[in-house]
Design a protein around this motif. Structure first.
Motif, PDB file in Angstrom:
ATOM      1  N   PRO A 131      -9.863 -26.086   4.494  1.00  0.00           N
ATOM      2  CA  PRO A 131      -9.825 -27.396   3.814  1.00  0.00           C
ATOM      3  C   PRO A 131      -8.414 -27.997   3.853  1.00  0.00           C
ATOM      4  O   PRO A 131      -8.241 -29.203   3.837  1.00  0.00           O
ATOM      5  N   ALA A 132      -7.393 -27.140   3.944  1.00  0.00           N
ATOM      6  CA  ALA A 132      -6.010 -27.643   3.948  1.00  0.00           C
ATOM      7  C   ALA A 132      -5.509 -27.961   5.362  1.00  0.00           C
ATOM      8  O   ALA A 132      -4.356 -28.316   5.543  1.00  0.00           O
ATOM      9  N   GLY A 133      -6.376 -27.773   6.365  1.00  0.00           N
ATOM     10  CA  GLY A 133      -5.962 -28.050   7.740  1.00  0.00           C
ATOM     11  C   GLY A 133      -6.088 -26.819   8.618  1.00  0.00           C
ATOM     12  O   GLY A 133      -6.567 -25.771   8.164  1.00  0.00           O
ATOM     13  N   LYS A 134      -5.664 -26.969   9.865  1.00  0.00           N
ATOM     14  CA  LYS A 134      -5.786 -25.844  10.792  1.00  0.00           C
ATOM     15  C   LYS A 134      -4.667 -24.831  10.567  1.00  0.00           C
ATOM     16  O   LYS A 134      -3.569 -25.187  10.165  1.00  0.00           O
ATOM     17  N   GLN A 135      -5.020 -23.573  10.840  1.00  0.00           N
ATOM     18  CA  GLN A 135      -4.042 -22.494  10.703  1.00  0.00           C
ATOM     19  C   GLN A 135      -4.113 -21.580  11.914  1.00  0.00           C
ATOM     20  O   GLN A 135      -5.200 -21.326  12.440  1.00  0.00           O
ATOM     21  N   PHE A 136      -2.957 -21.080  12.297  1.00  0.00           N
ATOM     22  CA  PHE A 136      -2.902 -20.003  13.282  1.00  0.00           C
ATOM     23  C   PHE A 136      -2.901 -18.699  12.503  1.00  0.00           C
ATOM     24  O   PHE A 136      -2.111 -18.528  11.574  1.00  0.00           O
ATOM     25  N   ARG A 137      -3.815 -17.790  12.863  1.00  0.00           N
ATOM     26  CA  ARG A 137      -3.880 -16.489  12.192  1.00  0.00           C
ATOM     27  C   ARG A 137      -3.765 -15.386  13.233  1.00  0.00           C
ATOM     28  O   ARG A 137      -4.334 -15.485  14.320  1.00  0.00           O
ATOM     29  N   PHE A 138      -3.076 -14.320  12.878  1.00  0.00           N
ATOM     30  CA  PHE A 138      -2.836 -13.220  13.801  1.00  0.00           C
ATOM     31  C   PHE A 138      -2.870 -11.916  13.017  1.00  0.00           C
ATOM     32  O   PHE A 138      -2.392 -11.855  11.883  1.00  0.00           O
ATOM     33  N   ALA A 139      -3.442 -10.874  13.616  1.00  0.00           N
ATOM     34  CA  ALA A 139      -3.466  -9.561  12.967  1.00  0.00           C
ATOM     35  C   ALA A 139      -3.121  -8.482  13.974  1.00  0.00           C
ATOM     36  O   ALA A 139      -3.609  -8.512  15.106  1.00  0.00           O
ATOM     37  N   LYS A 140      -2.261  -7.571  13.561  1.00  0.00           N
ATOM     38  CA  LYS A 140      -1.947  -6.408  14.399  1.00  0.00           C
ATOM     39  C   LYS A 140      -2.223  -5.138  13.624  1.00  0.00           C
ATOM     40  O   LYS A 140      -1.759  -4.982  12.488  1.00  0.00           O
ATOM     41  N   ALA A 141      -2.980  -4.212  14.217  1.00  0.00           N
ATOM     42  CA  ALA A 141      -3.333  -2.969  13.534  1.00  0.00           C
ATOM     43  C   ALA A 141      -2.124  -2.055  13.393  1.00  0.00           C
ATOM     44  O   ALA A 141      -1.288  -1.971  14.289  1.00  0.00           O
ATOM     45  N   LEU A 142      -2.045  -1.379  12.247  1.00  0.00           N
ATOM     46  CA  LEU A 142      -1.005  -0.368  12.022  1.00  0.00           C
ATOM     47  C   LEU A 142      -1.689   0.996  11.928  1.00  0.00           C
ATOM     48  O   LEU A 142      -2.189   1.367  10.858  1.00  0.00           O
ATOM     49  N   PRO A 143      -1.748   1.721  13.045  1.00  0.00           N
ATOM     50  CA  PRO A 143      -2.431   3.013  13.026  1.00  0.00           C
ATOM     51  C   PRO A 143      -1.590   4.076  12.317  1.00  0.00           C
ATOM     52  O   PRO A 143      -0.370   4.005  12.309  1.00  0.00           O
ATOM     53  N   VAL A 144      -2.279   5.032  11.717  1.00  0.00           N
ATOM     54  CA  VAL A 144      -1.608   6.105  10.986  1.00  0.00           C
ATOM     55  C   VAL A 144      -1.058   7.124  11.970  1.00  0.00           C
ATOM     56  O   VAL A 144      -1.791   7.650  12.819  1.00  0.00           O
ATOM     57  N   GLN A 145       0.246   7.370  11.842  1.00  0.00           N
ATOM     58  CA  GLN A 145       0.897   8.413  12.634  1.00  0.00           C
ATOM     59  C   GLN A 145       1.146   9.596  11.705  1.00  0.00           C
ATOM     60  O   GLN A 145       1.114   9.436  10.488  1.00  0.00           O
ATOM     61  N   PRO A 146       1.441  10.778  12.279  1.00  0.00           N
ATOM     62  CA  PRO A 146       1.642  11.943  11.404  1.00  0.00           C
ATOM     63  C   PRO A 146       2.648  11.687  10.274  1.00  0.00           C
ATOM     64  O   PRO A 146       2.418  12.111   9.146  1.00  0.00           O
ATOM     65  N   VAL A 147       3.748  10.951  10.556  1.00  0.00           N
ATOM     66  CA  VAL A 147       4.769  10.735   9.515  1.00  0.00           C
ATOM     67  C   VAL A 147       4.207   9.969   8.313  1.00  0.00           C
ATOM     68  O   VAL A 147       4.640  10.177   7.175  1.00  0.00           O
ATOM     69  N   CYS A 148       3.236   9.122   8.542  1.00  0.00           N
ATOM     70  CA  CYS A 148       2.656   8.317   7.456  1.00  0.00           C
ATOM     71  C   CYS A 148       1.944   9.198   6.427  1.00  0.00           C
ATOM     72  O   CYS A 148       1.790   8.807   5.267  1.00  0.00           O
ATOM     73  N   LEU A 149       1.488  10.382   6.887  1.00  0.00           N
ATOM     74  CA  LEU A 149       0.665  11.230   6.020  1.00  0.00           C
ATOM     75  C   LEU A 149       1.444  11.741   4.809  1.00  0.00           C
ATOM     76  O   LEU A 149       0.856  12.078   3.791  1.00  0.00           O
ATOM     77  N   ASN A 150       2.789  11.760   4.919  1.00  0.00           N
ATOM     78  CA  ASN A 150       3.609  12.167   3.768  1.00  0.00           C
ATOM     79  C   ASN A 150       3.307  11.337   2.539  1.00  0.00           C
ATOM     80  O   ASN A 150       3.472  11.801   1.413  1.00  0.00           O
ATOM     81  N   CYS A 151       2.931  10.093   2.762  1.00  0.00           N
ATOM     82  CA  CYS A 151       2.703   9.177   1.637  1.00  0.00           C
ATOM     83  C   CYS A 151       1.311   8.539   1.644  1.00  0.00           C
ATOM     84  O   CYS A 151       0.941   7.868   0.682  1.00  0.00           O
ATOM     85  N   HIS A 152       0.561   8.694   2.721  1.00  0.00           N
ATOM     86  CA  HIS A 152      -0.768   8.068   2.798  1.00  0.00           C
ATOM     87  C   HIS A 152      -1.877   9.071   3.137  1.00  0.00           C
ATOM     88  O   HIS A 152      -3.019   8.683   3.354  1.00  0.00           O
ATOM     89  N   GLY A 153      -1.509  10.370   3.252  1.00  0.00           N
ATOM     90  CA  GLY A 153      -2.498  11.367   3.682  1.00  0.00           C
ATOM     91  C   GLY A 153      -3.386  11.844   2.547  1.00  0.00           C
ATOM     92  O   GLY A 153      -3.453  11.231   1.472  1.00  0.00           O
ATOM     93  N   ASP A 154      -4.062  12.953   2.803  1.00  0.00           N
ATOM     94  CA  ASP A 154      -4.902  13.610   1.804  1.00  0.00           C
ATOM     95  C   ASP A 154      -4.033  13.959   0.590  1.00  0.00           C
ATOM     96  O   ASP A 154      -3.003  14.608   0.746  1.00  0.00           O
ATOM     97  N   PRO A 155      -4.434  13.557  -0.609  1.00  0.00           N
ATOM     98  CA  PRO A 155      -3.603  13.833  -1.789  1.00  0.00           C
ATOM     99  C   PRO A 155      -3.221  15.311  -1.906  1.00  0.00           C
ATOM    100  O   PRO A 155      -2.120  15.628  -2.360  1.00  0.00           O
TER     101      PRO A 155
END
Ligand code: HEC
Length: 193
Positions: A131-155
């Motif tokens: 409703p506010a006009g046209k927009q450009f939208r973009f998305a890039k996936a952030l896959p989980v790497q082993p280092v991410c598991l320190n804070c995002h892995g199995d509790p």
């Protein structure tokens, strides 16, 4: 009965013609810029996260994600004249809830990943009408790497120190339970046209 059908067919074309958006070339240039912007965010944040993990361990590195991630996103937004942020359906930052376009974009990228596409090329973009006009939208996936598991892995595999910090700073945290290779979230980029 023929006329209404013709009008129904012609109307979207007319509307599209009136509010003519960027040319195919301009669109491709924006997508290339968005790829550069997301690359800049990943490189800067990844570098700072790695350095902090080495110096202070995951518990100390939480502050990089908390303070630096939004700052770096703001810097990149300014540099490229985009609105850049990170969102996830299982968000940690309460402000990181995806909107409908972002949720659909991530679901599509997850499907492409499952179909064997390499994580590096997992992005998508679209010109959307709002409703506010046209927009450009973009998305890039952030896959989980082993280092991410320190804070995002199995509790069960996250250290007690990290768990305590996360519980204190993000009482509504949904961003654990991931395994390597899953899509943690997306970099979402937007520009009003
Ligand atoms: C040291 C702990 C830590 C590590 C390691 C870490 N993150 Fe995070 N992550 C966080 C914190 C804390 C937040 C919330 C940041 C904020 O407040 O904006 C977060 C937020 C995010 C978000 C934004 C969406 C949300 O949930 O709020 C994404 C996407 C994300 N992380 C992806 C990753 C990826 C991918 C990796 C590995 C490359 C990773 N993280 C590694 C702690 C970490």
């Amino acid at each position: 009965m023929k006329a209404p059908v013709l009008i129904a067919l012609a109307l979207p074309a007319l509307i599209a013609g009136c509010a003519s958006g960027p040319t195919a070339e301009e669109q491709a240039a924006m997508a290339a810029d968005a790829r550069k912007a997301s690359g800049a965010l990943i490189q800067k944040l990844g570098g700072e996260l790695k350095a902090a993990m080495g110096e202070k361990g995951p518990e100390g590195a939480i502050s990089v994600c908390k303070e630096r991630a939004p700052q770096i996103a703001a810097d990149v937004s300014k540099q490229f004249n985009f609105d850049v942020k990170r969102v996830s359906p299982k968000n940690r930052n309460p402000a990181g809830v995806p909107d409908a376009w972002e949720a659909e974009a991530q679901a599509g990228l997850e499907k492409r990943l499952a179909a064997g596409e390499k994580p590096e090329t997992l992005d998508t973009w679209q010109i959307v009408s709002t409703p506010a006009g046209k927009q450009f939208r973009f998305a890039k996936a952030l896959p989980v790497q082993p280092v991410c598991l320190n804070c995002h892995g199995d509790p069960a595999a996250i250290s007690d120190g990290v768990k305590a910090r996360l519980a204190a700073e993000y009482p509504q945290d949904k961003a654990t339970g991931y395994s390597a290779g899953m899509v943690r979230g997306i970099i979402s980029i937007k520009r009003a046209l």
